[in-house]
Design a protein around this motif. Structure first.
Motif: not given
Length: 389
Positions: A193-200
């Motif tokens: 998911e995009d949220e996890k990508v952004t976090e990393i």
């Protein structure tokens, strides 16, 4: 039947490289199941952490090989002295078959003549590029001497048809002695998911959009041409937003060298050198990339190509060595020595959404051909074939 597997190379620096990754995944799968007719003896260093990492069957066991100190290149001259420990372990365990996954890190290691032996050779890159890999003649002689023993072995496992071809041609090994077993793809490499990508990405100070590559300082990774192709692309398109992210783990001197190259090209502010990346973060970094760039001069296999495809990223890679095997019809191929060709491939994918979509779809389909379960099953078959010969 008793099979001995020397796992000690997984506890040296090699265990943290692609070689270690390949072996750990295969052996984890292999040892998960009980094999009623086979008992495994797993050789490790004393106080090995592998005992917690591997789950083994009831008939299998870990065996510590005594060592006075950690293997170091400067101690190669002591090989004959340390071999007494190695020969003692083989005499006490009396395996019917011995598998040596790597013969270069554990220096005091000889190939026995009275035990059926399998070794794994991943590539022979130093022999293909000797000027770039050997610091002196003594180092080259030692490397070649290690290979001089392989005529004793019953079977050689390698990781691609390209490596098999080189082993046959350069090491003069009969074709029937060499088996190809491809690696697989870890389940963590997938669309997330995009949220996890952004976090990393925030964790590593990476911003969209970016081209991704994974590299070491080794000559065959072709990093100078990657830097040059990226520069030529952003200049030709007057692109002031695109960045290049290099997942890497560098020594201080290696990092200084790369930063010097980037300063000379005047792209230092457009390139992110991540240095260490946690294993569980890599999938997110793949996911966020516009394209994965991997134009190596040579690879034994090239698992990052498959990892990128599994994460839904179009791949540009080399038309050399094993890379057409691992990329199949899901990748865009370039001459790794042609900077203009690399630049044009970047342009073609970034500016053609339809092509990008087709490549992603083909990449997903291609990755289904590779799995660690399949690799473990094929490894077991090699064991059984050698034992029955």
């Amino acid at each position: 039947m008793k099979i001995a597997v020397d796992l000690r190379s997984l506890e040296t620096p090699t265990g943290k490289r692609g070689i270690g990754y390949y072996n750990k995944n295969i052996f984890k799968e292999l040892f998960l199941k009980s094999h009623p007719k086979l008992d495994f003896s797993l050789f490790t260093f004393p106080k090995s952490k592998l005992r917690k990492e591997f789950k083994i069957g009831s008939g299998d066991r870990f065996i510590s090989v005594p060592a006075l100190f950690w293997p170091k290149r400067g101690l190669r001259r002591l090989d004959p002295f340390f071999s007494i420990f190695w020969k003692g372990i083989l005499n006490s365990t009396k395996p019917d078959l011995l598998h040596l996954p790597f013969v270069f890190d554990v220096y005091h290691l000889s190939i026995p003549e009275n035990i059926k032996t399998i070794i794994t050779i991943y590539d022979i890159i130093p022999l293909l590029f000797p000027k770039q890999y050997f610091q002196n003649r003594k180092a080259e002689d030692w490397y070649r001497q290690r290979f001089s023993e392989i005529k004793k072995v019953a079977k050689i496992i390698t990781i691609s048809k390209a490596s098999k071809k080189d082993i046959i041609k350069i090491l003069k090994i009969p074709e029937e002695k060499v088996e190809v077993i491809y690696g697989g793809i870890d389940e963590k490499f997938k669309i997330i998911e995009d949220e996890k990508v952004t976090e990393i990405l925030n964790k590593y100070k990476i911003t969209h959009p970016y081209i991704l590559t994974i590299s070491t300082h080794s000559f065959h990774k072709n990093i100078p041409r990657i830097f040059q192709a990226f520069k030529e692309y952003i200049i030709s398109k007057e692109d002031d937003k695109l960045s290049l992210v290099v997942v890497c783990k560098l020594t201080t001197n290696e990092e200084k060298d790369w930063k010097r190259q980037l300063r000379e090209l005047d792209i230092e502010k457009r390139v992110v050198l991540t240095n260490f990346v946690e294993d569980n973060d890599l999938s997110a970094i793949y996911n966020g990339a516009e394209v994965f760039l991997f134009p190596s001069l040579y690879e034994g296999l090239g698992l990052p190509v498959l990892e990128a495809m599994a994460c839904g990223v179009p791949v540009i890679t080399s038309n050399a060595s094993s890379l057409p095997e691992v990329g199949g019809d899901g990748a865009k191929y370039v001459n790794p020595e042609n900077v203009t060709e690399i630049k044009n491939a970047i342009s073609e994918i970034l500016e053609n959404k339809d092509l990008k979509s087709v490549m992603i779809k083909r990449g997903f389909e291609h990755t289904k051909k590779f799995s660690w379960k399949k690799a473990a099953k094929e490894t077991l078959k090699v064991y059984e074939d050698v034992l029955s010969s």
